[in-house]
Design an enzyme around this catalytic site. Structure first.
Site, short mmCIF file in Angstrom:
data_model
loop_
_atom_site.label_atom_id
_atom_site.label_comp_id
_atom_site.label_asym_id
_atom_site.label_seq_id
_atom_site.Cartn_x
_atom_site.Cartn_y
_atom_site.Cartn_z
N ASP A 532 69.82 19.50 41.22
CA ASP A 532 68.96 20.61 40.98
C ASP A 532 69.65 21.78 41.76
O ASP A 532 70.84 21.52 42.50
CB ASP A 532 67.74 20.38 41.74
CG ASP A 532 67.62 20.15 43.06
OD1 ASP A 532 68.03 20.84 44.15
OD2 ASP A 532 67.07 18.91 43.39
N GLU A 612 96.73 -1.19 31.39
CA GLU A 612 95.57 -0.33 31.71
C GLU A 612 95.91 0.58 32.97
O GLU A 612 95.49 2.00 33.07
CB GLU A 612 94.42 -1.15 32.31
CG GLU A 612 93.82 -1.92 31.06
CD GLU A 612 92.62 -2.65 31.60
OE1 GLU A 612 91.44 -2.44 31.26
OE2 GLU A 612 92.73 -3.73 32.50
#
Ligand code: DGJ
Length: 736
Positions: A532, A612
């Site tokens: 928030d 990877e």
């Protein structure tokens, strides 16, 4: 001038909006207008016929067509003929709780003031003024000060409220709101962001019906379940068209939002502290400051509203200097090891991360006390040297020797029953006398409403940061609060605890972030349980969700983007099958989604194969190159991932020179056309080259015709397209 005062008429203007209020003949502050600029006094709209069963204030005499129940009020009080939801409720010593607020004056402040002990928007250049309008109760010397600061460029108005008790009696504040907005238009949709742990900020849009639509948090934090932000939009409003209002609180504790449609089809929006967890005793001579709310209006759809909030957060809310600094790509060991690690394993992961070009190693939960599971040791912040095989300072040094930064997880607000801190200070725990406190994730909550606890936590964590060359802190908070009772507060003040707790959290965050300005703080509350505006004031980034599944993340990040800037969204690539959903998605897709955020990895890099690792090395390079565009550009939601079966979004540099389009198609179907995505925010006459090719397109073509996404087969496959503006299109070459 952004604030104009003409007698009793107050006009606030931003680049594209006008906000107007007026004191009427009875001294009542009416809300007149919030919307596009009209160039005039909008009071002509404030005329009402007599409405039955709408009472009249005593001093209106025999006049029957003036009622508070009908009029748009700037800060609605209760008990004096307005039967709608009040913004404020105060209990007087005589047992009554009516307020009759009348205009008492105004003050024009050259620059926006801070709000004591609370996060608030700011203007570093001191160019944003503030209007302070004071209302006074007709009977008692109780003052309500309304503050307004129009942020011109961002089209945002910051609002806050201060209640002052100049009477000689103790007041009880039962409800204080930060924002009250009466709108004449009853035909609006409400858009709100609900969810749950690991699935935060899902979007729901509903027509506002008669009565009150309300959501709130009573959890002591703003919560996974409902974000303290709301949009009111005309029914036809889309991403690009139509009017909408957005409002969010710069607050991280219990809050409520009420959207009420009255008998006259007018809408009232109220946002502020949650009533059932708030009761504040205000002594004579004292003031109470409500948290700040941000309000914005757009008549160009939701996209413009989001851009306004993103700019506002980046320029005027997130105070950390990191907001505009390149941020490190991190590796976090949580999903790699959980609690099961030792120093050797951590250094192996760090070695692999270094090879990939990762900048920051973050040691998550489990480094202290006897913490090998989530059942114990919170509060015992002594380093477990036996587990690490070395002091923390040595681990940090070893990481720094790899030319990487070192970060650490903490959870300051909590304590385990199995801890020395709990044994020493049971009185520091939220605990209702006679009851045993409820556990959640086996933990209890420390009383941050007690300044002694805040002081202790500051000393503890300041020392850890200073002694161990810490570059980054992940501040976690892993339970909702219950058992609101503080042994520090007298019994008549227990209703203050939920808010005092937040003030304690802000005090601790303020001290630590101020004293360690070069430490990057990332907030976390079991993922996005406290994502928030309040926390973003202190922490420039926030772990968006514990759900790292790329597919779900496109939805969570979509919802988050309505108010919060992408530079604040903590987002990592994790292992497959995903630990939360079991889903498989390619490394490319996982990175595509995580790149729409602060970017990092959270998996065991030591078990990956060379291909990877090579891919990760490339991703790290790509992201470093893209980060300025992602952090500072304008963000476009190109699809609705909940409806379109496809998530696509883009970033356009503020100067228009660079465009990044990212997309994930959830499910491929055989024998269908390519997905066509219409871009936005481009220069229609500009010419854009697709990076790595010679293909050029006009902005108009990309926005009207769109781009074809040639996504490979499989579920959740992704595509990234970069475009560079190569100049205005030489018109003679435009075909057609
Ligand atoms: C919850 C967080 O969201 C996770 O990332 C991790 O830090 C755990 N807590 C650790 O307990």
């Amino acid at each position: 001038m952004a604030i104009l005062i003409d007698g009793t008429l107050f006009s606030l203007t931003t680049k594209d909006s006008l906000y107007q209020m007026q004191v009427d003949e009875y001294g009542v502050l009416n809300h007149l207008w919030y919307g596009p600029k009209t160039g005039m006094d909008m009071s002509y709209l404030n005329q009402y016929p007599e409405i039955s069963f709408s009472g009249n204030l005593a001093d209106t005499g025999v006049k029957r067509d003036y009622s508070l129940n009908d009029r748009p009020l700037e800060y609605a009080e209760g008990g004096m003929t307005d039967y709608r939801t009040p913004a404020v409720r105060i209990l007087h010593p005589d047992g009554s709780s009516a307020l009759d607020l009348r205009y008492a004056g105004y003050e024009l402040l050259q620059s926006k003031p801070e709000i004591d002990h609370l996060p608030a928007s700011f203007d570093r250049s001191q160019q944003t003024p503030a209007l302070k309008i004071t209302l006074k109760d007709a009977l008692y010397p109780i003052f309500v000060h309304l503050f307004y600061s129009p942020f011109e460029q961002e089209n945002v108005i910051a609002r806050s409220v201060c209640i002052e008790n100049r009477s000689d009696h103790l007041l009880t504040l039962d409800k204080v709101s930060s924002l009250c907005l009466d709108l004449p238009d009853g035909n609006l949709d409400v858009i709100h962001f609900h969810g749950r742990h690991a699935m935060e900020r899902l979007v729901e849009r509903l027509p506002v019906g008669f009565g009150t639509f309300r959501f709130e948090s009573r959890r002591g934090n703003s919560s996974h379940q409902h974000n303290p932000a709301v949009i009111l939009a005309q029914p036809h409003t889309t991403e690009t068209h139509g009017a909408c209002y957005g409002a969010c609180l710069l607050y991280s504790g219990c809050y409520q939002v009420e959207v009420q449609k009255d008998q006259l089809e007018q809408i009232r929006l109220i946002m502020g502290l949650e009533e059932s967890t708030f009761r504040w005793k205000l002594n004579p001579g004292q003031v109470f400051n409500a948290p700040e709310a941000l309000l914005s209006y757009s008549n160009k759809g939701l996209e413009m509203l989001s851009h306004q909030f993103h700019d506002m957060f980046r320029e005027h809310v997130i105070r950390s200097s990191f907001v505009h600094r390149p941020r490190p790509i991190l590796i976090n060991n949580w999903e790699a090891t959980y609690f099961d690690f030792n120093g050797k394993k951590l250094l192996e992961i760090a070695d692999a991360a270094q090879e990939c070009g990762i900048d920051l190693f973050v040691l998550d939960d489990g480094w202290f006390g006897n913490r090998n599971s989530d059942t114990e040791s919170l509060g015992d912040w002594q380093v477990n040297e036996e587990k690490l095989g070395m002091p923390l300072a040595n681990l940090s040094k070893a990481i720094h020797e790899k030319q990487m930064q070192f970060g650490l997880w903490i959870e300051p607000e909590m304590v385990s029953e199995e801890s020395q801190l709990f044994k020493d200070h049971p009185e520091w725990v939220l605990w209702i006398p006679g009851r045993y406190p409820s556990r959640s994730r086996h933990q209890l909550v420390l009383d941050l409403g007690n300044p002694e606890v805040v002081g202790y936590l500051y000393q503890t964590f300041a020392k850890i940061i200073a002694d161990n060359q810490i570059d980054y802190i992940k501040w976690d908070m892993n339970r909702s609060i219950s058992d609101f009772y503080s042994s520090y507060l007298p019994k008549q003040r227990q209703g203050e605890l939920a808010h005092r707790y937040m003030l304690g959290v802000y005090e601790l965050a303020d001290r630590l972030t101020s004293d360690f300005p070069n430490v990057l703080f990332e907030g976390c509350a079991g993922g996005g349980g406290r994502f928030d505006g309040g926390m973003l004031y202190y922490f420039p980034q926030y772990w968006c969700s514990d759900n790292t599944d790329a597919h779900c993340r496109t939805q969570i990040q979509y919802g988050t983007s309505f108010f919060y800037p992408i530079s604040a969204v903590g987002s990592h690539v994790s292992a497959v099958p995903n630990h939360q959903t079991g889903r498989m998605s390619s490394l490319e897709t996982r990175a595509t989604v995580a790149m729409a955020g602060t970017f990092g990895y959270e998996l065991d890099l030591t078990v990956l194969g060379p291909e990877e690792c090579e891919q990760i090395q490339k991703q790290v390079k790509v992201y470093k190159d893209l980060q300025p565009l992602i952090f500072d550009g304008d963000y476009y939601r190109l699809t609705d991932p909940f409806q379109d079966g496809l998530a696509a979004w883009s970033f356009v540099a503020k100067d228009g020179s660079q465009v990044l389009v990212q997309s994930v198609i959830y499910e491929q179907k055989p024998n269908t056309r390519y997905s066509r995505i219409q871009l936005r925010g481009l220069d229609s006459n500009g010419l854009y080259r697709k990076d790595g090719t010679d293909a050029c397109y006009t902005g108009a073509a990309l926005m009207e015709g769109g781009m074809l996404l040639n996504l490979p087969h499989g579920t959740d496959s992704s595509q990234t397209i970069r475009l560079s503006k190569v100049g205005p299109h030489p018109s003679e070459n435009i075909q057609g």
